[in-house]
Design a protein around this motif. Structure first.
Motif, mmCIF file in Angstrom:
data_model
loop_
_atom_site.group_PDB
_atom_site.id
_atom_site.type_symbol
_atom_site.label_atom_id
_atom_site.label_comp_id
_atom_site.label_asym_id
_atom_site.label_seq_id
_atom_site.Cartn_x
_atom_site.Cartn_y
_atom_site.Cartn_z
ATOM 1 N N ALA A 1 0.657 -0.981 -0.202
ATOM 2 C CA ALA A 1 0.006 0.136 -0.294
ATOM 3 C C ALA A 1 1.225 1.186 0.394
ATOM 4 N N ILE A 2 2.031 1.414 0.357
ATOM 5 C CA ILE A 2 3.033 2.294 1.368
ATOM 6 C C ILE A 2 3.304 2.317 -0.584
ATOM 7 N N ALA A 3 3.569 1.293 -0.868
ATOM 8 C CA ALA A 3 4.712 1.442 -2.421
ATOM 9 C C ALA A 3 3.970 2.075 -3.345
ATOM 10 N N ARG A 4 2.263 0.950 -3.285
ATOM 11 C CA ARG A 4 1.353 1.904 -3.970
ATOM 12 C C ARG A 4 1.859 3.715 -4.251
ATOM 13 N N LEU A 5 1.640 3.767 -2.809
ATOM 14 C CA LEU A 5 0.818 5.902 -2.591
ATOM 15 C C LEU A 5 2.161 6.127 -3.182
ATOM 16 N N ASN A 6 3.533 5.967 -3.288
ATOM 17 C CA ASN A 6 4.657 6.138 -3.715
ATOM 18 C C ASN A 6 4.876 6.140 -5.301
ATOM 19 N N HIS A 7 3.747 5.450 -5.481
ATOM 20 C CA HIS A 7 4.259 5.799 -7.471
ATOM 21 C C HIS A 7 2.914 6.384 -7.674
ATOM 22 N N ALA A 8 2.037 6.849 -6.793
ATOM 23 C CA ALA A 8 0.915 7.341 -7.409
ATOM 24 C C ALA A 8 1.925 9.238 -7.287
ATOM 25 N N GLY A 9 3.102 9.118 -6.352
ATOM 26 C CA GLY A 9 3.770 10.908 -6.445
ATOM 27 C C GLY A 9 3.247 10.708 -4.887
ATOM 28 N N TRP A 10 2.705 9.867 -3.635
ATOM 29 C CA TRP A 10 2.741 10.742 -2.616
ATOM 30 C C TRP A 10 4.498 10.377 -1.685
ATOM 31 N N HIS A 11 4.511 10.884 -0.865
ATOM 32 C CA HIS A 11 5.806 11.006 -0.080
ATOM 33 C C HIS A 11 4.991 10.629 1.388
ATOM 34 N N ALA A 12 6.096 9.332 1.630
ATOM 35 C CA ALA A 12 5.072 9.059 3.393
ATOM 36 C C ALA A 12 6.176 9.282 4.186
ATOM 37 N N ILE B 1 15.689 -1.678 13.629
ATOM 38 C CA ILE B 1 13.741 -2.316 13.040
ATOM 39 C C ILE B 1 13.231 -1.560 11.622
ATOM 40 N N HIS B 2 14.164 -0.055 12.047
ATOM 41 C CA HIS B 2 13.263 0.586 11.008
ATOM 42 C C HIS B 2 14.493 0.356 9.685
ATOM 43 N N ALA B 3 15.550 0.138 9.506
ATOM 44 C CA ALA B 3 15.742 -0.488 8.717
ATOM 45 C C ALA B 3 15.592 -1.759 7.960
ATOM 46 N N LYS B 4 15.220 -2.821 9.052
ATOM 47 C CA LYS B 4 14.080 -4.273 8.619
ATOM 48 C C LYS B 4 13.140 -3.520 7.513
ATOM 49 N N MET B 5 11.993 -2.327 8.152
ATOM 50 C CA MET B 5 11.556 -1.935 7.097
ATOM 51 C C MET B 5 11.494 -1.470 5.881
ATOM 52 N N HIS B 6 12.468 -0.703 6.064
ATOM 53 C CA HIS B 6 12.923 0.200 5.125
ATOM 54 C C HIS B 6 13.206 -1.037 3.932
ATOM 55 N N GLN B 7 14.434 -1.601 4.484
ATOM 56 C CA GLN B 7 14.254 -3.052 2.988
ATOM 57 C C GLN B 7 13.364 -3.390 2.779
ATOM 58 N N MET B 8 12.811 -3.790 3.816
ATOM 59 C CA MET B 8 10.912 -4.687 2.948
ATOM 60 C C MET B 8 10.466 -3.967 2.111
ATOM 61 N N LEU B 9 10.265 -2.680 2.793
ATOM 62 C CA LEU B 9 9.662 -1.793 1.651
ATOM 63 C C LEU B 9 9.765 -1.479 -0.086
ATOM 64 N N ALA B 10 11.312 -1.141 -0.140
ATOM 65 C CA ALA B 10 12.417 -1.291 -1.285
ATOM 66 C C ALA B 10 11.916 -2.149 -1.746
ATOM 67 N N ASP B 11 12.547 -3.674 -1.172
ATOM 68 C CA ASP B 11 12.005 -4.881 -1.934
ATOM 69 C C ASP B 11 10.468 -4.631 -2.853
ATOM 70 N N VAL B 12 9.757 -4.193 -2.587
ATOM 71 C CA VAL B 12 8.323 -4.111 -2.878
ATOM 72 C C VAL B 12 7.642 -3.009 -3.531
ATOM 73 N N GLY B 13 9.192 -2.192 -3.656
ATOM 74 C CA GLY B 13 8.764 -0.614 -4.122
ATOM 75 C C GLY B 13 8.516 0.572 -3.463
ATOM 76 N N GLY B 14 8.754 0.410 -2.597
ATOM 77 C CA GLY B 14 8.242 1.234 -2.041
ATOM 78 C C GLY B 14 9.118 2.389 -1.141
ATOM 79 N N ARG B 15 8.869 3.322 -0.358
ATOM 80 C CA ARG B 15 9.529 3.770 1.209
ATOM 81 C C ARG B 15 8.983 5.006 1.817
ATOM 82 N N ILE B 16 9.786 5.002 2.905
ATOM 83 C CA ILE B 16 9.148 6.301 3.776
ATOM 84 C C ILE B 16 10.647 7.268 3.384
ATOM 85 N N ASP B 17 9.801 8.391 3.540
ATOM 86 C CA ASP B 17 11.148 9.378 4.243
ATOM 87 C C ASP B 17 11.772 9.646 4.667
ATOM 88 N N ALA B 18 10.854 9.471 6.016
ATOM 89 C CA ALA B 18 11.472 9.607 7.333
ATOM 90 C C ALA B 18 11.037 9.277 8.552
#
Length: 189
Positions: free
Chosen positions: A38-49, A71-88
């Motif tokens: 879901a976060i990746a879909r947001l990112n792909h639609a131009g949204w920052h999270a 914990i946050h490194a794991k979250m960031h890596q798992m998001l990257a694996d599905v094409g998503g990101r958390i900016d901060a």
């Protein structure tokens, strides 16, 4: 300058499974089904999270900042694996007894976002699984959204209690919130 499209997300119970015993290590951090996508879909639609999270386990001595970083490194890596990101990630390390300004339902974490991004958060969607998330969001002008995962699961099929701002919009999960947001954006275009 085009304004940034920003969504503010709670972490525990919204993105990942919550625990009454706190999420103390990367091994204990497990994303909720569909949340990372879901976060990746947001990112792909131009949204920052960005994430805002109370982490009183730090103040209680249950884990260290290095554990939170893992914990946050794991979250960031798992998001990257599905094409998503958390900016901060913005977090409060204090316990309720500390009476700080950054612990939700207070607004300090949201004010940090305003400072970092140079934004007014008026009408920025903010998503969480509890009343304190919605109360903090509304106090800075955000649009409050509740997911019925984590602590929010108790509200499934019920009217929201008065502790929630009157205009809080409830969604089954983070994926349903993203559907709502992207559908609304398309309808307005």
């Amino acid at each position: 300058m085009i304004p940034i499209k920003l969504v503010i997300l709670d972490r525990d119970g919204t993105i990942n499974e919550d625990s009454d015993d706190f999420i103390k290590s990367a091994d204990e951090w497990h994303p909720l089904p569909g949340a990372l996508e879901a976060i990746a879909r947001l990112n792909h639609a131009g949204w920052h999270a960005v994430v805002v999270s109370n982490q009183s386990g730090l103040g209680r001595g249950l884990f260290e900042v290095s554990d939170l970083n893992a914990i946050h490194a794991k979250m960031h890596q798992m998001l990257a694996d599905v094409g998503g990101r958390i900016d901060a990630v913005f977090y409060c390390p204090h316990t309720p007894a500390d009476a700080c300004h950054c612990r939700k339902p207070d607004t300090g974490l949201f004010e940090q976002i305003e400072d970092r991004y140079g934004l007014d958060l008026k009408n920025v969607p903010a998503v969480g699984d509890s009343a304190r998330d919605a109360v903090a969001a509304v106090a800075v002008g955000c649009e409050p959204h509740l997911v019925m995962t984590g602590k929010g699961a108790v509200y499934r099929g019920k009217s929201l209690p008065e502790a929630f701002p009157a205009h809080t919009v409830a969604h089954e999960n983070l994926s349903a919130f993203v559907d709502f947001l992207l559908d609304r954006e398309e309808a307005r275009a």
